[in-house]
Design a protein around this motif. Structure first.
Motif, mmCIF file in Angstrom:
data_model
loop_
_atom_site.group_PDB
_atom_site.id
_atom_site.type_symbol
_atom_site.label_atom_id
_atom_site.label_comp_id
_atom_site.label_asym_id
_atom_site.label_seq_id
_atom_site.Cartn_x
_atom_site.Cartn_y
_atom_site.Cartn_z
ATOM 1 N N ASN A 2 0.849 -1.182 0.000
ATOM 2 C CA ASN A 2 0.000 0.000 0.000
ATOM 3 C C ASN A 2 0.890 1.240 0.000
ATOM 4 O O ASN A 2 1.713 1.413 0.897
ATOM 5 N N GLU A 27 1.836 0.040 -10.846
ATOM 6 C CA GLU A 27 0.551 -0.541 -11.231
ATOM 7 C C GLU A 27 0.213 -1.847 -10.511
ATOM 8 O O GLU A 27 -0.951 -2.221 -10.436
ATOM 9 N N SER A 28 1.192 -2.516 -9.944
ATOM 10 C CA SER A 28 0.914 -3.780 -9.254
ATOM 11 C C SER A 28 0.702 -3.592 -7.751
ATOM 12 O O SER A 28 0.634 -4.565 -7.007
ATOM 13 N N HIS A 29 0.571 -2.360 -7.301
ATOM 14 C CA HIS A 29 0.398 -2.070 -5.885
ATOM 15 C C HIS A 29 -0.918 -1.353 -5.642
ATOM 16 O O HIS A 29 -1.529 -0.820 -6.566
ATOM 17 N N GLU A 30 -1.350 -1.341 -4.385
ATOM 18 C CA GLU A 30 -2.540 -0.594 -3.984
ATOM 19 C C GLU A 30 -2.107 0.845 -3.743
ATOM 20 O O GLU A 30 -1.224 1.096 -2.917
ATOM 21 N N LEU A 31 -2.727 1.768 -4.447
ATOM 22 C CA LEU A 31 -2.323 3.168 -4.375
ATOM 23 C C LEU A 31 -3.403 4.018 -3.720
ATOM 24 O O LEU A 31 -4.594 3.829 -3.970
ATOM 25 N N PHE A 32 -2.959 4.957 -2.909
ATOM 26 C CA PHE A 32 -3.829 5.866 -2.179
ATOM 27 C C PHE A 32 -3.292 7.272 -2.381
ATOM 28 O O PHE A 32 -2.109 7.450 -2.641
ATOM 29 N N LYS A 48 -4.820 3.266 -10.929
ATOM 30 C CA LYS A 48 -6.048 3.351 -10.140
ATOM 31 C C LYS A 48 -5.639 3.745 -8.728
ATOM 32 O O LYS A 48 -4.804 3.092 -8.107
ATOM 33 N N ILE A 49 -6.242 4.805 -8.221
ATOM 34 C CA ILE A 49 -5.865 5.335 -6.922
ATOM 35 C C ILE A 49 -7.103 5.561 -6.071
ATOM 36 O O ILE A 49 -8.074 6.181 -6.524
ATOM 37 N N HIS A 50 -7.050 5.070 -4.831
ATOM 38 C CA HIS A 50 -8.107 5.384 -3.871
ATOM 39 C C HIS A 50 -7.832 6.780 -3.344
ATOM 40 O O HIS A 50 -6.781 7.033 -2.765
ATOM 41 N N LYS A 71 -1.600 -0.301 7.928
ATOM 42 C CA LYS A 71 -2.158 -0.621 6.615
ATOM 43 C C LYS A 71 -1.544 0.213 5.501
ATOM 44 O O LYS A 71 -2.058 0.230 4.391
#
Length: 139
Positions: A2, A27-32, A48-50, A71
């Protein structure tokens, strides 16, 4: 992993260019991200970003909450050291949380590049161990 992106107004162009340069790694990670920073990055990349609220409206604190809950694995925060920020206490608190919870933090492009190079080489496996220990401690 993350990863959070934050940038002050005068550093938003820099963080967008940085995200474009490292798009394949990210691109292979969860982005915020805080609000406007995430919007700008998504407009220029396929990432894609939260998105949280804008930093001054609580977005920094939302990222901080994820850090406190173990997290968040990496924070890229391009700060503008030459402009006073009205929400400076929130920024200070976020940086403090990164130190308290041993979260890698880059406050400029040079450090961010070193961290992402390490990420590419798999040098952040220790974060998975810390996450597992935290989950075990909560049982």
């Amino acid at each position: 992993m993350n990863i959070a992106f934050i940038a002050h107004d005068k550093k938003k162009d820099d963080i967008v260019r940085f995200a474009m340069a490292y798009e394949k790694v990210l691109e292979s990670h969860e982005l915020f991200s805080t609000g406007t920073t995430g919007k700008r990055i998504m407009a220029e990349t396929s990432l894609k970003i939260h998105r949280f609220k804008s930093g001054p409206l609580g977005g920094d604190q939302q990222v901080g909450a994820l850090i406190a809950d173990n997290k968040m694995d990496l924070v890229i925060f391009f700060k503008d050291p030459l402009t006073a920020q009205p929400h400076e206490p929130d920024i200070t608190a976020l940086i403090r949380l990164c130190d308290v919870y041993t979260i890698p933090l880059a406050t400029n492009m040079a450090t961010a590049e070193i961290l992402l190079s390490g990420l590419q080489r798999g040098e952040f496996k220790w974060r998975e161990i810390i996450k597992e220990e935290k989950q075990y401690d909560e049982l």
